[in-house]
Design a protein around this motif. Structure first.
Motif, PDB file in Angstrom:
ATOM      1  N   GLY A 146      -3.240 -14.188 -43.550  1.00  0.00           N
ATOM      2  CA  GLY A 146      -3.691 -15.553 -43.809  1.00  0.00           C
ATOM      3  C   GLY A 146      -3.873 -16.336 -42.525  1.00  0.00           C
ATOM      4  N   VAL A 147      -2.952 -16.140 -41.580  1.00  0.00           N
ATOM      5  CA  VAL A 147      -3.090 -16.780 -40.270  1.00  0.00           C
ATOM      6  C   VAL A 147      -4.370 -16.305 -39.576  1.00  0.00           C
ATOM      7  N   ALA A 148      -4.663 -15.005 -39.700  1.00  0.00           N
ATOM      8  CA  ALA A 148      -5.886 -14.463 -39.098  1.00  0.00           C
ATOM      9  C   ALA A 148      -7.129 -15.092 -39.715  1.00  0.00           C
ATOM     10  N   CYS A 149      -7.073 -15.366 -41.010  1.00  0.00           N
ATOM     11  CA  CYS A 149      -8.209 -16.021 -41.677  1.00  0.00           C
ATOM     12  C   CYS A 149      -8.462 -17.401 -41.092  1.00  0.00           C
ATOM     13  N   PHE A 150      -7.385 -18.109 -40.768  1.00  0.00           N
ATOM     14  CA  PHE A 150      -7.553 -19.418 -40.152  1.00  0.00           C
ATOM     15  C   PHE A 150      -8.186 -19.296 -38.772  1.00  0.00           C
ATOM     16  N   LEU A 151      -7.815 -18.268 -38.021  1.00  0.00           N
ATOM     17  CA  LEU A 151      -8.412 -18.073 -36.707  1.00  0.00           C
ATOM     18  C   LEU A 151      -9.914 -17.811 -36.813  1.00  0.00           C
ATOM     19  N   ILE A 152     -10.292 -17.021 -37.809  1.00  0.00           N
ATOM     20  CA  ILE A 152     -11.719 -16.763 -38.023  1.00  0.00           C
ATOM     21  C   ILE A 152     -12.433 -18.064 -38.378  1.00  0.00           C
ATOM     22  N   ALA A 153     -11.762 -18.884 -39.212  1.00  0.00           N
ATOM     23  CA  ALA A 153     -12.366 -20.158 -39.604  1.00  0.00           C
ATOM     24  C   ALA A 153     -12.534 -21.079 -38.406  1.00  0.00           C
ATOM     25  N   VAL A 154     -11.622 -21.008 -37.438  1.00  0.00           N
ATOM     26  CA  VAL A 154     -11.761 -21.813 -36.212  1.00  0.00           C
ATOM     27  C   VAL A 154     -13.028 -21.446 -35.478  1.00  0.00           C
ATOM     28  N   THR A 365     -26.918 -24.017 -39.563  1.00  0.00           N
ATOM     29  CA  THR A 365     -25.733 -24.862 -39.717  1.00  0.00           C
ATOM     30  C   THR A 365     -25.163 -24.736 -41.120  1.00  0.00           C
ATOM     31  N   TYR A 366     -26.039 -24.743 -42.129  1.00  0.00           N
ATOM     32  CA  TYR A 366     -25.562 -24.617 -43.512  1.00  0.00           C
ATOM     33  C   TYR A 366     -24.882 -23.274 -43.749  1.00  0.00           C
ATOM     34  N   ALA A 367     -25.440 -22.217 -43.178  1.00  0.00           N
ATOM     35  CA  ALA A 367     -24.849 -20.889 -43.354  1.00  0.00           C
ATOM     36  C   ALA A 367     -23.466 -20.822 -42.701  1.00  0.00           C
ATOM     37  N   LEU A 368     -23.346 -21.383 -41.511  1.00  0.00           N
ATOM     38  CA  LEU A 368     -22.066 -21.386 -40.826  1.00  0.00           C
ATOM     39  C   LEU A 368     -21.045 -22.249 -41.563  1.00  0.00           C
ATOM     40  N   LEU A 369     -21.493 -23.390 -42.075  1.00  0.00           N
ATOM     41  CA  LEU A 369     -20.603 -24.279 -42.819  1.00  0.00           C
ATOM     42  C   LEU A 369     -20.079 -23.595 -44.076  1.00  0.00           C
ATOM     43  N   GLY A 370     -20.962 -22.932 -44.811  1.00  0.00           N
ATOM     44  CA  GLY A 370     -20.546 -22.214 -46.007  1.00  0.00           C
ATOM     45  C   GLY A 370     -19.557 -21.104 -45.693  1.00  0.00           C
ATOM     46  N   SER A 371     -19.787 -20.395 -44.592  1.00  0.00           N
ATOM     47  CA  SER A 371     -18.879 -19.320 -44.186  1.00  0.00           C
ATOM     48  C   SER A 371     -17.510 -19.867 -43.815  1.00  0.00           C
ATOM     49  N   MET A 372     -17.490 -21.003 -43.112  1.00  0.00           N
ATOM     50  CA  MET A 372     -16.227 -21.614 -42.723  1.00  0.00           C
ATOM     51  C   MET A 372     -15.413 -22.032 -43.944  1.00  0.00           C
ATOM     52  N   LEU A 373     -16.061 -22.678 -44.888  1.00  0.00           N
ATOM     53  CA  LEU A 373     -15.363 -23.129 -46.092  1.00  0.00           C
ATOM     54  C   LEU A 373     -14.850 -21.953 -46.913  1.00  0.00           C
ATOM     55  N   PHE A 374     -15.646 -20.898 -46.996  1.00  0.00           N
ATOM     56  CA  PHE A 374     -15.208 -19.707 -47.727  1.00  0.00           C
ATOM     57  C   PHE A 374     -13.964 -19.108 -47.077  1.00  0.00           C
ATOM     58  N   MET A 375     -13.950 -19.048 -45.751  1.00  0.00           N
ATOM     59  CA  MET A 375     -12.795 -18.473 -45.060  1.00  0.00           C
ATOM     60  C   MET A 375     -11.558 -19.334 -45.255  1.00  0.00           C
TER      61      MET A 375
END
Length: 394
Positions: A146-154, A365-375
């Protein structure tokens, strides 16, 4: 006193805390964008933030008869527990400085990206510390992915910010070029648009916002906001472990026979130190403002009722949000309770809905935003699944 004893109750506290802690930044951001000085807003916020802690202590902390090793709030005020009290107050100092820093970072970096950066630093540092302080009651094989998921989201959040900044720059350059072409090729300075409300996401909207807001950001280095966000994240990463030490005494600083601080008493002391630091810093900033903000005065603050009700509401949301986080953490482990650091999910929702963030942006930007929220959704689910159950003393 009331004790959250079930895993389901702990998760319910964390989810409600997630909503509250993701909403109050949007309220504060709205006031800054309307031109209210951040010093005035934070002073109002600090008052109700403290009142929320007092309310929680006098209600949940006093419900029912005291149990063994779980005395009520008033009982603990007279006990010799100052070592734990100091830990709680140190946590409050960290939180106060962190919250104050984010109030300025929101203007430079944006609500969504600021929350991503600060939350991720909190998870990486604070959650790791809480895992060991809690005696590893959380499932490591679930927690650290879960911590790794946050790093990816960063990383995704940084990419969103970069892409969105490029989009905004292109909009402003396009507007300037259009005006120059309409003026026979003569360069034209970018000025405020006509009084009618500009559409979200347009260059006119960005210019209108800059003229209305209290913290001016045009022409400032992006590193100012990122540095402030980093400072806030480091502060946030320390307040939860400090609170953990205050309530569980892992370092055995209390005298033999002295009860551990219950979560409500610790939260009261935590909020008192948070309040004192906020008052000292913001009264100082009234007369010695930072980032080229205009000077103010205590009289001007008292007479500034524009948006005061919203600032007071923000303090209540943050106060109850923190209280619920700690109540859930005491039952399920503070590492799992740090799942509320997925609050960028809520903040991004408000940012898009209320402030038009990412409107008329590029597909990238929309694609990156969607990926961030999913992560982030994956991250909060994984951290909550890692929650254990703390054994209570009998």
């Amino acid at each position: 006193m009331y004790v959250v004893e079930s895993k389901g109750g702990a998760i319910a506290c964390m989810l409600l805390s997630l909503f509250f802690l993701g909403t109050w930044p949007a309220v504060m951001t709205s006031l800054e964008r309307r031109g209210r000085l951040p010093q005035h807003t934070y002073l109002d916020y600090s008052i109700t933030n403290l009142l929320a802690a007092v309310f929680i202590a006098l209600t949940f902390g006093q419900i029912g008869d005291p149990k063994t090793a779980e005395p009520n709030f008033f009982t603990q005020l007279a006990q010799d527990n100052w070592s734990s009290v100091l830990f709680a107050m140190v946590g409050g100092i960290f939180l106060s400085i962190g919250n104050l820093a984010t109030q300025y970072a929101w203007a430079f970096v944006g609500l969504s990206v600021t929350e991503v950066i600060t939350s991720s630093i909190t998870v990486v540092i604070g959650t790791t510390m809480n895992y060991y302080l809690d005696g590893k009651i959380n499932k490591a094989e679930i927690l650290f992915p879960g911590v790794a998921c946050f790093l990816i989201a960063v990383c995704l959040g940084a990419a969103v910010h970069g892409s969105n900044s490029a989009d905004n720059k292109a909009k402003l350059e396009g507007l300037s070029a259009d005006k120059e072409a309409g003026n026979g090729g003569t360069p034209v300075a970018v000025t405020a648009p006509e009084p009618e409300e500009a559409e979200f996401g347009t260059a006119d909207f960005l210019i209108e916002l800059e003229h209305k807001r209290s913290i001016k950001v045009f022409g400032r280095s992006v590193w100012i906001g990122l540095t402030i966000s980093l400072l806030a994240g480091l502060c946030f990463s320390m307040f939860s472990p400090s609170f953990n030490l205050a309530t569980n005494d892992q370092w055995h600083t209390l005298k033999k026979g002295v009860d551990h601080l219950v979560v409500y008493t610790a939260f009261f002391y935590f909020s008192c130190s948070c309040f004192v630091v906020a008052i000292i810093l913001n009264i100082t900033f009234l007369f010695r403002p930072v980032l080229n903000l205009p000077k103010s005065s205590f009289k001007a603050y008292i007479n500034d009722w524009n948006g005061r009700g919203w600032a007071l509401l923000a303090g209540l949301l943050c106060g109850f949000g923190n209280g619920l986080q700690f109540m859930g953490g005491e039952a399920a482990g503070y590492a799992a309770a740090d799942a509320v650091q997925a609050l960028p999910l809520v903040s991004t929702f408000w940012g898009v809905l209320l402030f038009g963030e990412y409107r008329k942006s590029s597909r990238k930007t929309y694609a990156l935003l969607g990926s961030m929220l999913f992560m982030f959704i994956v991250a909060v689910g994984v951290l909550m699944a890692s929650s254990g159950h703390r054994k209570t003393s009998t």
